[in-house]
Design an enzyme around this catalytic site. Structure first.
Site, PDB file in Angstrom:
ATOM      1  N   SER A   1      -2.479   9.666  -1.464  1.00 12.04           N
ATOM      2  CA  SER A   1      -1.466   9.865  -0.433  1.00 12.04           C
ATOM      3  C   SER A   1      -1.742  11.153   0.346  1.00 12.04           C
ATOM      4  CB  SER A   1      -0.074   9.840  -1.061  1.00 12.04           C
ATOM      5  OG  SER A   1       0.929   9.695  -0.087  1.00 12.04           O
TER       6      SER A   1
ATOM      7  N   ASP B   1       1.831  -1.416   2.319  1.00 15.21           N
ATOM      8  CA  ASP B   1       1.970   0.033   2.443  1.00 15.21           C
ATOM      9  C   ASP B   1       1.814   0.429   3.909  1.00 15.21           C
ATOM     10  OD1 ASP B   1       1.817   2.799   2.271  1.00 15.21           O
ATOM     11  OD2 ASP B   1       0.069   2.836   0.959  1.00 15.21           O
TER      12      ASP B   1
ATOM     13  N   HIS C   1       2.961   1.433  -1.975  1.00 16.57           N
ATOM     14  CA  HIS C   1       2.570   2.836  -1.994  1.00 16.57           C
ATOM     15  C   HIS C   1       3.076   3.505  -3.272  1.00 16.57           C
ATOM     16  CE1 HIS C   1       1.136   6.462  -0.009  1.00 16.57           C
ATOM     17  NE2 HIS C   1       2.163   7.091  -0.564  1.00 16.57           N
TER      18      HIS C   1
END
Length: 313
Positions: free
Chosen positions: A155, A249, A279
């Site tokens: 991320s 995502d 995610h």
């Protein structure tokens, strides 16, 4: 329309049953507190040889670093930069990083970079670069092989990992390889997947943009490569790369567009899209079989990459 798998759908339904605070009313304290719920989604990892906390100097003061050592003896070093939207610390990463160390057989080195909004850009990337250079110099003293450490992150940590990899590669000291897990690479937040998965999939497009707003001061160019590695054009020196994306995502296109850019630049890159995943699934090893499979497959890929990396004992 793309749908989460059964386990991810059950998780999303559970979250939807609880009223969520509007994103525009969120504070850093709110998201840090809320993120602790991910601990309930994690299985207990196996025992490692050692887990050690140390400190190293950083550009803004002392940085805490945790070392995950699965076995005694010299191991290949991997710098892992955790996610959290540049705002959340590493409390939710201890168990997943223990699993990654065990699966990969690598020495996982995880720093706590400064957090936004208290420390906005470029604090986190400055810290990440400083820790990477420190690890390049100190890996043998930590019990690792005297070889180029690898780079990894998920991320927002994937954003930092890519930026650091670009910087080190240009300096002639590239990482041995890099692993980017649903990386957050485009601060313009304007891809098609931001629209397709805007809401209803846990991590929303609005939330992603909120994180970038906490991290980036007003007036910063959101297409600058150190902010958005997706827009960096000098990619030919980047090492072999594994990019993982989650099918459901908002950030999916970030990683997949970056994989295409690396491939075009002649980099050895492998892209793996995990069907039905959302995610954050790297951290959800109790809740999702997809997460457990991810850890197994990350370990296999990293062990193979380590076997191909030059090293001195």
């Amino acid at each position: 329309m793309t749908q989460p798998d059964r386990e991810a759908r059950e998780l999303l339904d559970r979250w939807a049953a609880n009223s969520a605070r509007p994103v525009h009313k969120l504070t850093a304290e709110d998201v840090r507190r809320d993120d602790l719920a991910v601990l309930d989604l994690q299985r207990s990892p196996g025992e490692l040889y050692s887990v050690e906390d140390i400190e190293t100097p950083g550009p803004g003061g002392t940085l805490r670093v945790r070392l995950y050592r699965p076995y005694p003896g010299r191991l290949h070093p991997v710098l892992f930069l955790h996610g959290g939207g540049f705002v959340i610390g590493g409390e939710g990463y201890d168990s997943p990083l223990r699993e990654l160390a065990s699966a990969s057989g690598c020495l996982i080195v995880s720093p706590e970079c400064r957090l936004a909004p208290e420390h906005p850009f470029p604090a986190a990337v400055d810290d990440a670069e400083a820790v990477a250079r420190w690890l390049n110099a100190e890996a043998p003293a930590l019990g690792a092989y005297d070889s180029s450490p690898a780079m990894a992150g998920d991320s927002s940590g994937g954003n930092l990992a890519a930026a650091v990899t670009h910087a080190l590669s240009r300096e002639g000291t590239p990482p041995s390889f890099q692993v980017l897990i649903y990386p957050m690479l485009d601060a313009t937040a304007s891809s098609a997947s931001y629209e397709e998965f805007a809401e209803g999939y846990g991590f929303s497009s609005e939330k992603s943009r909120w994180y970038f707003d906490q991290y980036l001061p007003s007036g910063v160019d959101r297409r600058a490569p150190r902010v958005s590695p997706l827009f960096d054009e000098g990619l030919s020196d980047v090492p072999a790369t594994l990019i993982v994306t989650a099918e459901c995502d908002p950030l999916r296109d970030d990683g997949e567009y970056y994989a295409k850019a690396l491939q075009k630049a002649g980099v050895a890159v492998e892209l793996r899209r995990y069907q039905g995943m959302i995610h954050g699934f790297f951290q959800m090893t109790r809740a999702l079989e997809g997460a457990r499979r991810l850890h197994r497959e990350l370990g296999e890929w990293m062990r193979e990459a380590v076997g191909q990396a030059p090293r001195a004992t």
